[in-house]
Design a protein around this motif. Sequence first.
Motif, PDB file in Angstrom:
ATOM      1  N   MET A 147       0.901  -1.281  -0.104  1.00 22.72           N
ATOM      2  CA  MET A 147       0.054  -0.040   0.125  1.00 22.72           C
ATOM      3  C   MET A 147       0.856   1.261   0.018  1.00 22.72           C
ATOM      4  O   MET A 147       0.602   2.387  -0.657  1.00 22.72           O
ATOM      5  CB  MET A 147      -0.934   0.029   1.169  1.00 22.72           C
ATOM      6  CG  MET A 147      -1.815   1.318   1.208  1.00 22.72           C
ATOM      7  SD  MET A 147      -2.879   1.497  -0.387  1.00 22.72           S
ATOM      8  CE  MET A 147      -3.783   0.251  -0.328  1.00 22.72           C
ATOM      9  N   HIS A 170       0.513   6.845  -7.027  1.00 26.89           N
ATOM     10  CA  HIS A 170      -0.503   7.305  -7.293  1.00 26.89           C
ATOM     11  C   HIS A 170      -1.207   8.183  -6.481  1.00 26.89           C
ATOM     12  O   HIS A 170      -1.964   9.226  -6.988  1.00 26.89           O
ATOM     13  CB  HIS A 170      -1.759   5.774  -7.370  1.00 26.89           C
ATOM     14  CG  HIS A 170      -1.459   4.818  -8.126  1.00 26.89           C
ATOM     15  ND1 HIS A 170      -1.284   4.913  -9.414  1.00 26.89           N
ATOM     16  CD2 HIS A 170      -1.186   3.543  -7.826  1.00 26.89           C
ATOM     17  CE1 HIS A 170      -0.920   3.910  -9.891  1.00 26.89           C
ATOM     18  NE2 HIS A 170      -0.834   2.881  -8.980  1.00 26.89           N
ATOM     19  N   VAL A 188      -6.303   4.894  -4.879  1.00 23.54           N
ATOM     20  CA  VAL A 188      -5.359   3.984  -5.223  1.00 23.54           C
ATOM     21  C   VAL A 188      -6.342   2.844  -6.149  1.00 23.54           C
ATOM     22  O   VAL A 188      -5.818   2.223  -7.268  1.00 23.54           O
ATOM     23  CB  VAL A 188      -4.864   3.145  -4.009  1.00 23.54           C
ATOM     24  CG1 VAL A 188      -4.118   1.714  -4.246  1.00 23.54           C
ATOM     25  CG2 VAL A 188      -4.081   4.031  -3.102  1.00 23.54           C
ATOM     26  N   THR A 245      -4.644   1.761  -9.876  1.00 18.94           N
ATOM     27  CA  THR A 245      -3.555   0.693  -9.881  1.00 18.94           C
ATOM     28  C   THR A 245      -4.013  -0.537 -10.692  1.00 18.94           C
ATOM     29  O   THR A 245      -5.159  -0.744 -11.081  1.00 18.94           O
ATOM     30  CB  THR A 245      -3.687  -0.182  -8.307  1.00 18.94           C
ATOM     31  OG1 THR A 245      -2.296  -1.162  -8.528  1.00 18.94           O
ATOM     32  CG2 THR A 245      -4.913  -0.736  -7.849  1.00 18.94           C
ATOM     33  N   GLU A 293       1.959   1.726  -3.445  1.00 17.99           N
ATOM     34  CA  GLU A 293       0.820   2.148  -4.173  1.00 17.99           C
ATOM     35  C   GLU A 293       0.542   3.666  -4.207  1.00 17.99           C
ATOM     36  O   GLU A 293       0.340   4.763  -4.959  1.00 17.99           O
ATOM     37  CB  GLU A 293      -0.487   1.480  -3.941  1.00 17.99           C
ATOM     38  CG  GLU A 293      -0.259  -0.038  -4.337  1.00 17.99           C
ATOM     39  CD  GLU A 293      -0.515  -0.338  -6.023  1.00 17.99           C
ATOM     40  OE1 GLU A 293      -0.493   0.668  -6.613  1.00 17.99           O
ATOM     41  OE2 GLU A 293      -0.891  -1.208  -6.421  1.00 17.99           O
ATOM     42  N   LEU A 294       0.475   4.098  -2.826  1.00 16.92           N
ATOM     43  CA  LEU A 294       0.326   5.552  -2.615  1.00 16.92           C
ATOM     44  C   LEU A 294       1.447   6.203  -3.059  1.00 16.92           C
ATOM     45  O   LEU A 294       1.190   7.474  -3.426  1.00 16.92           O
ATOM     46  CB  LEU A 294       0.269   5.674  -0.993  1.00 16.92           C
ATOM     47  CG  LEU A 294      -1.212   5.331  -0.273  1.00 16.92           C
ATOM     48  CD1 LEU A 294      -0.833   5.063   1.186  1.00 16.92           C
ATOM     49  CD2 LEU A 294      -2.255   6.041  -0.809  1.00 16.92           C
TER      50      LEU A 294
END
Length: 336
Positions: free
Chosen positions: A68, A75, A116, A120, A71-72
């Motif tokens: 995570m 994005h 996210v 993603t 991903e952060l």
Amino acid sequence: YTMTLGVEPTRPATDYGYIRRGAALPEAEGAFAVARFVEKPDAEGAAALIADSALWNSGYFLFRADLMLAELEAHAPEVLSAARAALDNATTDLDFVRLDAAAFAKAPKISIDYAVMERTTRAGVLPVSFPWSDVGTWDAVWQVLPQDEAGNALRGRVEVLGTTNSLVHSEGEGLTTVVGLDGVVVVATPDAVLVTSKAQSGRVKELVGVLRARAHPEADAHRRMYRPWGWYQRVDIGERFQVKRIMVTPGGRLSLQKHHHRAEHWVVVKGTAEVTLNDDVVLVHENEAVYLPIGSMHRLTNPGKIPLELIEVQVGSYTGEDDIIRVEDIYGRSSG
């Protein structure tokens, strides 16, 4: 993958979002790639989605922390940066960890779905079929509560006559009565009353926005307000006075403070209070009282082993919470 649970629909709901499933994921038996998230549809659209094996978007997510964070970073870096700064500058007091408000306020207002999951390429969904409701509206609350033979969910001191398929919730000592209505929600608390149709109950969020815009304190201030040292609860308020019930936990200490517009009377009803009044420190026991004149420097401490409870009577031209001049505060709070 960042996984979400997709609930098998039991009806063409228009108050939930949906997930279209893509190809099966070989790494996870029974799971699928997310093909697309779909916003809340109309009734026809919901039926078409169910026919196409779409799932309700439950809003439950499962992921590894490192995934995570990555991903952060990719994005929504502004969200990650603000969260890190808020944590790095956090303070602690007793059982509270207080994130830095200024840093946290810089985070964009965006949900994990938009930040996210919709961006993603590694979003997966696992279909599940357990009973589920997001309980996001009063209508949804009515659906999960036990109902009588007329379809009413009644809680508290409530009486109804000729009323069907309704939720009536009453708190406190007041009696709430409803006559001749169908499909309504009535929520009565000591400081506010909500009346809405079940069909329109999802608009409560809009209503709260209106209340805030018009500076109604009920939009954000609960009757019982929790603080690091305990809590206080408003008992009564009127022109030039306010009455509160205050509880201070053992070892708890309020700020050293004064007020420009009000005097206060403290009556101890349980425990022992250590009261600082200007240069004096006195112990006040049950059924004893102390008077704090306007402008006096004062502090309340619970030196005992049991919770301290007292009744506070404020009298003056203004009794708002922003008439608090904190001179010393162990919790790092500012005036007001």
